[in-house]
Structures are given as structure tokens and as C-alpha cells.
Design a protein around this motif. Sequence first.
Motif, short mmCIF file in Angstrom:
data_model
loop_
_atom_site.label_atom_id
_atom_site.label_comp_id
_atom_site.label_asym_id
_atom_site.label_seq_id
_atom_site.Cartn_x
_atom_site.Cartn_y
_atom_site.Cartn_z
N SER A 16 0.83 -1.20 0.00
CA SER A 16 0.00 0.00 0.00
C SER A 16 0.87 1.25 0.00
N MET A 17 0.50 2.21 -0.81
CA MET A 17 1.25 3.46 -0.89
C MET A 17 0.90 4.42 0.24
N PHE A 18 -0.20 4.18 0.90
CA PHE A 18 -0.63 5.05 1.99
C PHE A 18 -0.23 4.43 3.33
N PRO A 19 0.35 5.21 4.25
CA PRO A 19 0.64 6.64 4.13
C PRO A 19 2.09 6.98 3.80
N PHE A 20 3.02 6.05 4.02
CA PHE A 20 4.44 6.41 4.01
C PHE A 20 4.93 6.80 2.62
N PHE A 21 4.58 6.02 1.60
CA PHE A 21 5.04 6.35 0.26
C PHE A 21 4.35 7.60 -0.27
N ASP A 22 3.09 7.80 0.09
CA ASP A 22 2.41 9.03 -0.29
C ASP A 22 3.05 10.24 0.40
N ILE A 23 3.45 10.08 1.64
CA ILE A 23 4.12 11.17 2.34
C ILE A 23 5.43 11.53 1.64
N ALA A 24 6.18 10.52 1.21
CA ALA A 24 7.43 10.78 0.49
C ALA A 24 7.17 11.51 -0.82
N HIS A 25 6.11 11.11 -1.52
CA HIS A 25 5.77 11.79 -2.78
C HIS A 25 5.41 13.25 -2.53
N TYR A 26 4.58 13.51 -1.54
CA TYR A 26 4.21 14.89 -1.23
C TYR A 26 5.42 15.69 -0.77
N LEU A 27 6.28 15.06 0.00
CA LEU A 27 7.45 15.75 0.53
C LEU A 27 8.39 16.17 -0.59
N VAL A 28 8.70 15.26 -1.51
CA VAL A 28 9.61 15.59 -2.61
C VAL A 28 8.99 16.65 -3.52
N SER A 29 7.70 16.52 -3.81
CA SER A 29 7.03 17.49 -4.69
C SER A 29 7.01 18.88 -4.08
N LEU A 30 6.71 18.97 -2.79
CA LEU A 30 6.62 20.27 -2.14
C LEU A 30 7.99 20.87 -1.86
N MET A 31 9.00 20.03 -1.65
CA MET A 31 10.36 20.56 -1.52
C MET A 31 10.83 21.16 -2.84
N ALA A 32 10.48 20.51 -3.95
CA ALA A 32 10.80 21.08 -5.26
C ALA A 32 10.07 22.40 -5.47
N MET A 33 8.84 22.48 -5.00
CA MET A 33 8.09 23.73 -5.10
C MET A 33 8.71 24.81 -4.23
N ARG A 34 9.17 24.44 -3.05
CA ARG A 34 9.79 25.41 -2.14
C ARG A 34 11.08 25.98 -2.72
N HIS A 35 11.81 25.20 -3.50
CA HIS A 35 13.07 25.66 -4.08
C HIS A 35 12.86 26.59 -5.27
N GLN A 36 11.63 26.74 -5.74
CA GLN A 36 11.38 27.64 -6.85
C GLN A 36 11.54 29.09 -6.40
N PRO A 37 12.09 29.96 -7.26
CA PRO A 37 12.27 31.37 -6.87
C PRO A 37 10.94 32.05 -6.56
N GLY A 38 10.88 32.69 -5.41
CA GLY A 38 9.69 33.43 -5.02
C GLY A 38 8.59 32.61 -4.40
N ALA A 39 8.77 31.28 -4.25
CA ALA A 39 7.69 30.44 -3.70
C ALA A 39 7.44 30.77 -2.23
N GLU A 40 8.50 31.02 -1.47
CA GLU A 40 8.31 31.34 -0.05
C GLU A 40 7.60 32.68 0.13
N THR A 41 7.94 33.65 -0.71
CA THR A 41 7.28 34.96 -0.62
C THR A 41 5.80 34.85 -0.94
N VAL A 42 5.47 34.06 -1.98
CA VAL A 42 4.06 33.87 -2.34
C VAL A 42 3.30 33.18 -1.22
N ALA A 43 3.95 32.23 -0.55
CA ALA A 43 3.28 31.52 0.55
C ALA A 43 2.95 32.46 1.70
N TRP A 44 3.81 33.41 1.99
CA TRP A 44 3.55 34.35 3.08
C TRP A 44 2.53 35.41 2.69
#
Length: 291
Positions: A16-44
Motif C-alpha cells: 500500500s502506498m498510503f501513508p508512508f510512500f504518499d508522504i514521500a511523494h508529497y514531501l519531494v514534490s513540495l520541496m521542489a516547489m519550495r526551491h522555486q524562486p519566489g515560492a516562499e514569498t508567495v506563501a507568506w
Amino acid sequence: MDSAWDELTLAFSRTSMFPFFDIAHYLVSLMAMRHQPGAETVAWKNPLSSWFTAMLHCFGGGILSCILLAEPPLRFLANHTNILLASSIWYIIFFCPCDLVFQGCSFLPVQLLAAGMKEVTRTWKIVGGVTHANNYYKNGWIVMIAVGWARGAGGSIVTKFEQLVKGSWKPETEEWLKLSYPAKVTLLGSVIFTFQHIKYLSISKHNLMFFYTIFLVTTKITMMLTATSATPFAPLEDILGRMLFGWQHRFLSCEKKSEIKSSFNGTDSSTSKPTADTSEKVKKQHTKKTE
């Protein structure tokens, strides 16, 4: 021995992919999003826009596959558990005090573990997309390949559409136009699992899932450890490119060489004639003087 191997691969395919593998997928995807220029500023400044972008990063493949099959693209919102899980990871990555979660996830062993687990989910998404498309189009292998490809690597398309709406899309960064490694390896997996599903490959699905996943995880971790962008498909692409398209390049180069050679010969003949004419004139003048 064969039965033990079959039991191992069968148990792996039922993981089953839930929850641990799904957590890893979300984590990698959102870390890539966080590394985008200006993503932190947009979040705030605009948390709602940042959250919506995060959901596209996490569920973009499912959204695109639903669009291809004329299903409701917002169907992913019905899975409340996964939405809450992805939203929680988005919140702690962007708003955790002192950036503790972001700093911890930037640690190399954590990145390797999360990236390897994310590649496992890629296999399950491809298989799910191929099987789901087969329910609509029985043995429609082109549709099955397209939906499996979209389910496994379609998040980039959906997120680029979101950037297009916001006016920040850059065509030169579109990975489906230049086919980055995730797009290539997902397309390969979609083709393989489609052919296996329509009985063109004489291998069981659980064995194929096991071997393909091992290939994904090993290649991804090796690329991260060596910090290289070279893909294992590069030698094969070079050979196929020379076989299928290199002949035209060689033909054009031969034509250019012949044109250059002919033009060079033409200039030689043109330059040799004046020299001959001048020599004859000199001879005539010399004979006149002697006379």
C-alpha cells in the motif's frame, strides 16, 4: 525457489502506498516547489494561492489523467485523507518555525530516502493509469500509454498551466518539450506496462513492477549521489538518433562539401585564365620589340 520469488514480488506489488510512500511523494514534490524562486514569498503573502499550487504539484498527474478520460478533474478533492495529509506537509514545509522541517528535509540521507520512495509511487501510478484507461478503451494501447504517462509524470504539465495563468510560465523550462528524465522514464514504463497488459510481453505484472521499480530507484539515487544530469538513455538515444536521423545529416554535409569543392574549382579556373591571357600579351609585346 521460484515460488518464494513469486511470493516476494507479489507481496511487493500489493504494498500500500498510503501513508508512508504518499508522504514521500508529497514531501519531494513540495520541496521542489519550495526551491522555486519566489515560492516562499508567495506563501507568506498569498497562502491560498500557494496551497492551490501545492495541490497541483501533489495531484497533477491524477488531474491530467482525468482530463484525458473526460472525468471530473476535481475528483482528487474527494479523497479527504490525502488532501489533509498533503496540506499538512505543505504547511510545515513553508511555515514551520525556524524552518526546521525544510532544513531537515534538505539533509542528503532524507532526500535519498524520500526520492527513492517517490519513485516507487511512480510505478503504482503508471500501472493504475494503464489499467484505468483500459476500462474505457479496451486494448486501446495508445490511450493506455498516454494515460499511464500522464498519471506518472503529468504533474509538470498541470503546474506549468498554473504558471501560464499567473503569467510566470517560461517555455524553455517546459520539461515535456525537451523530455526530461522523469518524462522519458515514465513514458518507457507506460509503454512496457501497456504491452504487458495487452499480453504482448510474456512476464507477470508483479515481476515487471518489481524490476521496473528497482531500476527507477537505483537510477534516481545514483544520479543524486553523483550529482549528474546524464541519463542511462543517453547512449541508446545517440545510437537511435544516428540510425534514424543521422543519414540526412550526412547527406546534407556531403552536399555542402561538393558545393564548396565545385565553387573552389570554379575560382581556380577563373583565376587561371587571366594569368594565361596576361602571359600571352607579354609575349606579343616582346616579339614586337624584337622586330
